[in-house]
Scaffold this motif. Structure first.
Motif, short mmCIF file in Angstrom:
data_model
loop_
_atom_site.label_atom_id
_atom_site.label_comp_id
_atom_site.label_asym_id
_atom_site.label_seq_id
_atom_site.Cartn_x
_atom_site.Cartn_y
_atom_site.Cartn_z
N SER A 176 36.36 50.02 42.35
CA SER A 176 35.92 48.52 41.93
C SER A 176 34.74 48.55 41.27
CB SER A 176 35.81 47.65 43.23
OG SER A 176 37.11 47.70 43.74
N ILE B 162 37.57 40.45 47.68
CA ILE B 162 38.71 39.97 48.50
C ILE B 162 40.19 40.98 48.26
CG2 ILE B 162 40.47 38.04 48.48
CD1 ILE B 162 37.89 36.13 47.48
N GLY B 163 40.28 41.42 47.16
CA GLY B 163 41.43 41.81 47.01
C GLY B 163 41.52 43.41 47.77
N GLN C 96 44.64 39.68 36.48
CA GLN C 96 45.06 38.05 36.46
C GLN C 96 44.08 37.12 36.62
OE1 GLN C 96 48.26 38.23 39.69
NE2 GLN C 96 49.57 39.29 38.18
N GLY C 97 43.32 37.38 37.61
CA GLY C 97 41.79 36.49 37.71
C GLY C 97 40.98 36.69 36.57
N LYS D 144 42.47 42.46 51.25
CA LYS D 144 43.92 42.25 51.35
C LYS D 144 44.54 43.66 51.36
CE LYS D 144 47.35 39.79 48.56
NZ LYS D 144 47.83 39.20 47.55
N LYS E 78 32.10 36.97 39.42
CA LYS E 78 33.46 36.31 39.94
C LYS E 78 34.48 37.46 40.06
CE LYS E 78 33.24 31.85 37.14
NZ LYS E 78 33.97 31.34 35.99
N MET E 79 34.33 38.54 39.18
CA MET E 79 35.09 39.47 39.55
C MET E 79 34.81 40.43 40.62
SD MET E 79 37.48 39.84 37.03
CE MET E 79 38.17 41.25 37.58
N GLU F 22 45.66 42.19 40.38
CA GLU F 22 45.24 40.94 40.77
C GLU F 22 43.95 40.38 40.07
OE1 GLU F 22 45.28 40.84 45.01
OE2 GLU F 22 47.41 41.01 45.04
N SER F 23 43.26 41.41 40.10
CA SER F 23 41.60 41.28 39.34
C SER F 23 41.83 40.86 38.06
CB SER F 23 40.87 42.49 39.48
OG SER F 23 41.49 43.61 39.04
N ILE G 284 36.52 38.58 43.60
CA ILE G 284 38.03 38.85 43.46
C ILE G 284 38.36 40.23 43.87
CG2 ILE G 284 39.83 39.09 41.79
CD1 ILE G 284 38.71 36.81 39.97
N SER H 127 40.44 33.31 33.94
CA SER H 127 39.22 32.56 33.95
C SER H 127 38.84 31.98 32.55
CB SER H 127 38.14 33.71 34.45
OG SER H 127 36.74 33.09 34.48
#
Length: 224
Positions: free
Chosen positions: A217, A121-122, A100-101, A125, A114-115, A97-98, A118, A105
């Motif tokens: 991360s 939030i990931g 893909q973001g 989730k 931004k990452m 997902e990261s 992301i 971008s």
């Protein structure tokens, strides 16, 4: 006369069936409802416990394998392209997902920020998926003893009513009602103890896995 009453009480006590099935059958609708509720909570709790044991065992192994493959890969984008479409591992899903973001971008300004957002939030989730069912275990662990206690109080009230109606305080009259009442308390503890122990263990495992995702991360951000 007293001898006859004593012999009758002994006869009733000896013939009384205190099996779990008979205790349930003899109980009134309120105590039966409490017993059924506690049994249902206990069964569902054990289903969650067994599922979570398998889940944590699976994701710990799969995440270690993913990390090993990831750090052996030539680049993050190459590794991303080689990932299968259906991924069950939370760490692999977080990375996918990261990425893909990152690829979507258009602007490279403030890319790390931004990452970082992301990934944060990931992680939330993925952890919400892992911690699904924890609330039920915590609820059962904290409320089941009180539900059982309610059944016990209600059963004892019925016992006193039986004494008042029969005007007989012999053990044969009192024992069945008290046994039904204590059965509810026992079921409450039987449901609460495993749920509480499991919740504490899974909550600890969840924190450890969350730290593992955060560590990945940070290391992933360092190579962007």
């Amino acid at each position: 006369m007293e001898a006859d009453i004593s012999s009758q009480a002994v006869g009733l006590a000896s013939s009384a069936d205190f099996s779990l099935a008979n205790l349930f059958i003899r109980a009134d609708i309120i105590v039966k409802s409490v017993i059924i509720l506690l049994i249902a909570c206990s069964i569902y709790s054990w289903a969650i416990i067994i599922h979570k044991i398998k889940q944590f065992k699976k994701i710990n192994i799969s995440s270690e394998e993913f990390e090993e493959k990831f750090w052996r890969s030539k680049s993050a984008e190459t590794f991303y392209n080689s990932l299968p479409s259906n991924i069950d591992d939370p760490m692999a899903s977080l990375f996918k997902e990261s990425m893909q973001g990152l690829l979507k971008s258009k602007s490279k300004m403030n890319l790390v920020e931004k990452m970082s957002g992301i990934l944060e939030i990931g992680i939330e989730k993925q952890m919400s998926k892992i911690e699904k069912g924890f609330t039920f275990l915590a609820t059962v662990g904290s409320t089941a003893p009180f539900i059982g206690l309610f059944g016990t109080v209600w059963g004892i009230m019925n016992s006193f009513q039986s004494i008042a109606i029969s005007r007989n305080t012999s053990l044969a009259i009192v024992a069945p009602g008290i046994a039904e009442a204590l059965f509810a308390t026992a079921l409450g503890l039987l449901a609460a103890i495993p749920a509480t122990v499991a919740y504490n263990r899974f909550n600890n495992d969840s924190k450890k896995y969350s730290q593992k995702l955060e560590s990945f991360s940070k290391r992933f951000l360092s190579i962007i």
